[in-house]
Design an enzyme around this catalytic site. Structure first.
Site, PDB file in Angstrom:
ATOM      1  N   LEU A 151      -7.472  -4.906  -4.057  1.00 46.61           N
ATOM      2  CA  LEU A 151      -6.400  -5.368  -4.948  1.00 46.61           C
ATOM      3  C   LEU A 151      -5.532  -4.184  -5.383  1.00 46.61           C
ATOM      4  O   LEU A 151      -5.355  -3.911  -6.567  1.00 46.61           O
ATOM      5  CB  LEU A 151      -6.979  -6.108  -6.166  1.00 46.61           C
ATOM      6  CG  LEU A 151      -5.987  -7.021  -6.868  1.00 46.61           C
ATOM      7  CD1 LEU A 151      -5.793  -8.315  -6.092  1.00 46.61           C
ATOM      8  CD2 LEU A 151      -6.469  -7.363  -8.287  1.00 46.61           C
ATOM      9  N   GLY A 152      -4.984  -3.484  -4.389  1.00 41.57           N
ATOM     10  CA  GLY A 152      -4.003  -2.438  -4.671  1.00 41.57           C
ATOM     11  C   GLY A 152      -2.628  -3.079  -4.814  1.00 41.57           C
ATOM     12  O   GLY A 152      -2.521  -4.275  -5.121  1.00 41.57           O
ATOM     13  N   ARG A 153      -1.600  -2.290  -4.558  1.00 38.26           N
ATOM     14  CA  ARG A 153      -0.233  -2.816  -4.710  1.00 38.26           C
ATOM     15  C   ARG A 153      -0.017  -4.046  -3.832  1.00 38.26           C
ATOM     16  O   ARG A 153       0.506  -5.076  -4.285  1.00 38.26           O
ATOM     17  CB  ARG A 153       0.783  -1.737  -4.317  1.00 38.26           C
ATOM     18  CG  ARG A 153       0.907  -0.629  -5.328  1.00 38.26           C
ATOM     19  CD  ARG A 153       1.821   0.451  -4.813  1.00 38.26           C
ATOM     20  NE  ARG A 153       1.124   1.281  -3.856  1.00 38.26           N
ATOM     21  CZ  ARG A 153       1.010   2.608  -3.936  1.00 38.26           C
ATOM     22  NH1 ARG A 153       1.581   3.260  -4.915  1.00 38.26           N
ATOM     23  NH2 ARG A 153       0.349   3.285  -3.024  1.00 38.26           N
ATOM     24  N   ILE A 154      -0.420  -3.938  -2.564  1.00 38.56           N
ATOM     25  CA  ILE A 154      -0.180  -5.046  -1.628  1.00 38.56           C
ATOM     26  C   ILE A 154      -1.109  -6.218  -1.939  1.00 38.56           C
ATOM     27  O   ILE A 154      -0.669  -7.380  -1.989  1.00 38.56           O
ATOM     28  CB  ILE A 154      -0.334  -4.557  -0.177  1.00 38.56           C
ATOM     29  CG1 ILE A 154       0.794  -3.556   0.152  1.00 38.56           C
ATOM     30  CG2 ILE A 154      -0.307  -5.729   0.801  1.00 38.56           C
ATOM     31  CD1 ILE A 154       0.653  -2.842   1.497  1.00 38.56           C
ATOM     32  N   ILE A 228      -3.872  -7.983   7.138  1.00 39.18           N
ATOM     33  CA  ILE A 228      -2.618  -7.228   7.229  1.00 39.18           C
ATOM     34  C   ILE A 228      -2.884  -5.759   6.888  1.00 39.18           C
ATOM     35  O   ILE A 228      -1.956  -4.999   6.643  1.00 39.18           O
ATOM     36  CB  ILE A 228      -1.500  -7.794   6.307  1.00 39.18           C
ATOM     37  CG1 ILE A 228      -2.000  -8.022   4.874  1.00 39.18           C
ATOM     38  CG2 ILE A 228      -0.932  -9.095   6.858  1.00 39.18           C
ATOM     39  CD1 ILE A 228      -2.178  -6.840   4.017  1.00 39.18           C
ATOM     40  N   ARG A 230      -5.796  -2.983   8.251  1.00 39.19           N
ATOM     41  CA  ARG A 230      -6.024  -2.204   9.459  1.00 39.19           C
ATOM     42  C   ARG A 230      -7.107  -2.905  10.262  1.00 39.19           C
ATOM     43  O   ARG A 230      -8.042  -3.487   9.669  1.00 39.19           O
ATOM     44  CB  ARG A 230      -6.509  -0.786   9.119  1.00 39.19           C
ATOM     45  CG  ARG A 230      -5.437   0.163   8.594  1.00 39.19           C
ATOM     46  CD  ARG A 230      -4.418   0.544   9.673  1.00 39.19           C
ATOM     47  NE  ARG A 230      -3.447   1.505   9.194  1.00 39.19           N
ATOM     48  CZ  ARG A 230      -2.213   1.214   8.764  1.00 39.19           C
ATOM     49  NH1 ARG A 230      -1.814  -0.045   8.735  1.00 39.19           N
ATOM     50  NH2 ARG A 230      -1.391   2.165   8.380  1.00 39.19           N
ATOM     51  N   ASP A 254      -2.465  -9.362  11.864  1.00 43.26           N
ATOM     52  CA  ASP A 254      -1.298  -8.525  12.162  1.00 43.26           C
ATOM     53  C   ASP A 254      -1.737  -7.155  12.683  1.00 43.26           C
ATOM     54  O   ASP A 254      -0.914  -6.387  13.152  1.00 43.26           O
ATOM     55  CB  ASP A 254      -0.446  -8.357  10.898  1.00 43.26           C
ATOM     56  CG  ASP A 254       0.876  -7.622  11.146  1.00 43.26           C
ATOM     57  OD1 ASP A 254       1.554  -7.941  12.151  1.00 43.26           O
ATOM     58  OD2 ASP A 254       1.228  -6.729  10.353  1.00 43.26           O
ATOM     59  N   GLU A 259      -4.527  -0.793  18.806  1.00 38.04           N
ATOM     60  CA  GLU A 259      -3.194  -1.387  19.019  1.00 38.04           C
ATOM     61  C   GLU A 259      -2.419  -0.573  20.053  1.00 38.04           C
ATOM     62  O   GLU A 259      -2.598   0.648  20.100  1.00 38.04           O
ATOM     63  CB  GLU A 259      -2.421  -1.387  17.687  1.00 38.04           C
ATOM     64  CG  GLU A 259      -3.034  -2.336  16.688  1.00 38.04           C
ATOM     65  CD  GLU A 259      -2.386  -2.216  15.295  1.00 38.04           C
ATOM     66  OE1 GLU A 259      -1.346  -1.543  15.161  1.00 38.04           O
ATOM     67  OE2 GLU A 259      -2.925  -2.796  14.352  1.00 38.04           O
ATOM     68  N   HIS A 277       1.608  -6.226  14.551  1.00 42.79           N
ATOM     69  CA  HIS A 277       1.686  -5.247  13.456  1.00 42.79           C
ATOM     70  C   HIS A 277       3.146  -5.127  12.966  1.00 42.79           C
ATOM     71  O   HIS A 277       3.766  -4.067  13.072  1.00 42.79           O
ATOM     72  CB  HIS A 277       1.150  -3.868  13.904  1.00 42.79           C
ATOM     73  CG  HIS A 277       0.858  -2.959  12.741  1.00 42.79           C
ATOM     74  ND1 HIS A 277      -0.108  -1.990  12.781  1.00 42.79           N
ATOM     75  CD2 HIS A 277       1.405  -2.879  11.501  1.00 42.79           C
ATOM     76  CE1 HIS A 277      -0.145  -1.338  11.628  1.00 42.79           C
ATOM     77  NE2 HIS A 277       0.773  -1.868  10.828  1.00 42.79           N
TER      78      HIS A 277
END
Ligand code: 8YV
Length: 310
Positions: A151-154, A228, A230, A254, A259, A277
């Site tokens: 639960l960081g910024r994103i 979304i 890694r 994503d 990748e 991505h």
């Protein structure tokens, strides 16, 4: 004479254009003899890279004059931060400016996975609507239990969007946050509670395989997994095997291990929604990310404090 910059990976075109206008850019990714270019750049003070490409210790060891690594991306897991710290190399990234777009794509994947948006599109295009009738019914969002991993910024921006769909929210991370959503210090417990897990944590060694087979099994046969963050955050082999055996209902991804190579098994699965991505890949956000890279370089060359140091 303009200052030298070593560029490790192609950037979004307008940013790269601005970089090439201001600096003497040496393109490592285009060089046929990379060792020779690195040897000739040994005193170059600045390297620019992307979140996906990063920079490893061996490359930095060939650049003893390196003082700054500027990353076009918020995730710095592909940059050897321990090497940077030990050698006094500053690192910058591009936080905040991409938060909304990345959170939006998480919601797009959530909706696409639950409501089978891509499968529905195929149902129409391939004529099944006419030949077979309505597509199989799927699962709605309202009331759903959504577990956010990180639960960081994103992660917080995703949680906020989820509340608009009248879902329930809980989260896991290394620390409790000053929010009203329930905190699960144990990810397995969160997975048992959740209908959907959304991975939004940083990559790197501290989170490698965090979403393990056990966690995915706890999510269960009706569960969906959205990533979304890694590819390294999830045990990709376990994800594939559970999706294949019906141990998990669906996924929206994503990001992947290795990748841009996506396992054939995932590509063959109609219940999985795949993206290349692209969560931060909108014009406005990529311009803003590029702006931050350039602002950090300008500050560094002017001897001023970095704008967004890691
Ligand atoms: C970019 C990202 O796709 O910010 C990140 O960490 O993964 C993405 O925004 C990437 O850095 C550009 O290559």
């Amino acid at each position: 004479m303009s200052d030298p910059v070593l560029l490790l990976s192609a950037l979004h075109e307008p940013t790269q254009g601005r970089l090439e206008e201001r600096y003497k850019v040496h393109h490592l990714y285009k060089a046929t003899d990379k060792a020779a270019l690195l040897a000739s750049m040994s005193q170059c003070p600045v390297a620019v890279t992307t979140g996906g490409r990063g920079i490893d210790a061996a490359t930095m060891a060939a650049l003893p004059g390196l003082k700054l690594v500027a990353c076009f991306g918020v995730g710095v897991d592909a940059i050897d931060l321990a090497y940077c710290k030990a050698h006094g190399i500053a690192v910058t990234n591009t936080p905040d400016v991409l938060t909304d777009d990345v959170a939006d794509l998480a919601i797009a994947l959530l909706l696409a996975s639950l409501r089978q948006v891509v499968a529905g599109d195929r149902w129409v295009r391939e004529g099944h609507w006419v030949s077979r009738g309505p597509m199989p019914i799927n699962r709605g969002l309202a009331g759903l239990r959504i577990g956010i991993v990180g639960l960081g910024r994103i992660g917080a921006a995703i949680a906020l969007r989820c509340t608009a769909f009248r879902t329930q929210i809980a989260y896991h991370g290394p620390n409790r946050k000053p929010v009203d959503w329930p905190y699960y210090p144990d990810l397995l417990e969160l997975a048992r509670w959740s209908d959907v897990l959304i991975a939004a944590s940083p990559g790197g060694e501290s989170t490698r395989g965090l979403v393990s087979r056990e966690v995915l099994e706890a999510l269960g046969p009706d569960g969906h997994f959205i990533n979304i963050a890694r590819g390294s955050v999830v045990d990709q082999a376990a994800l594939i095997s559970l999706l294949g055996s019906g141990g998990l209902a669906g996924a929206g991804l994503d990001v992947f291990d290795n990748e841009p190579h996506v396992p054939a098994e995932l590509i063959a699965m109609p219940q999985v929604v795949l993206q290349p991505h692209q969560a931060s890949a909108t014009r406005g956000t990529r311009d803003a990310m590029g702006g931050l890279v350039l602002d950090n370089l300008e500050a560094w060359f002017a001897g001023k404090p970095l704008v967004t140091p890691v």
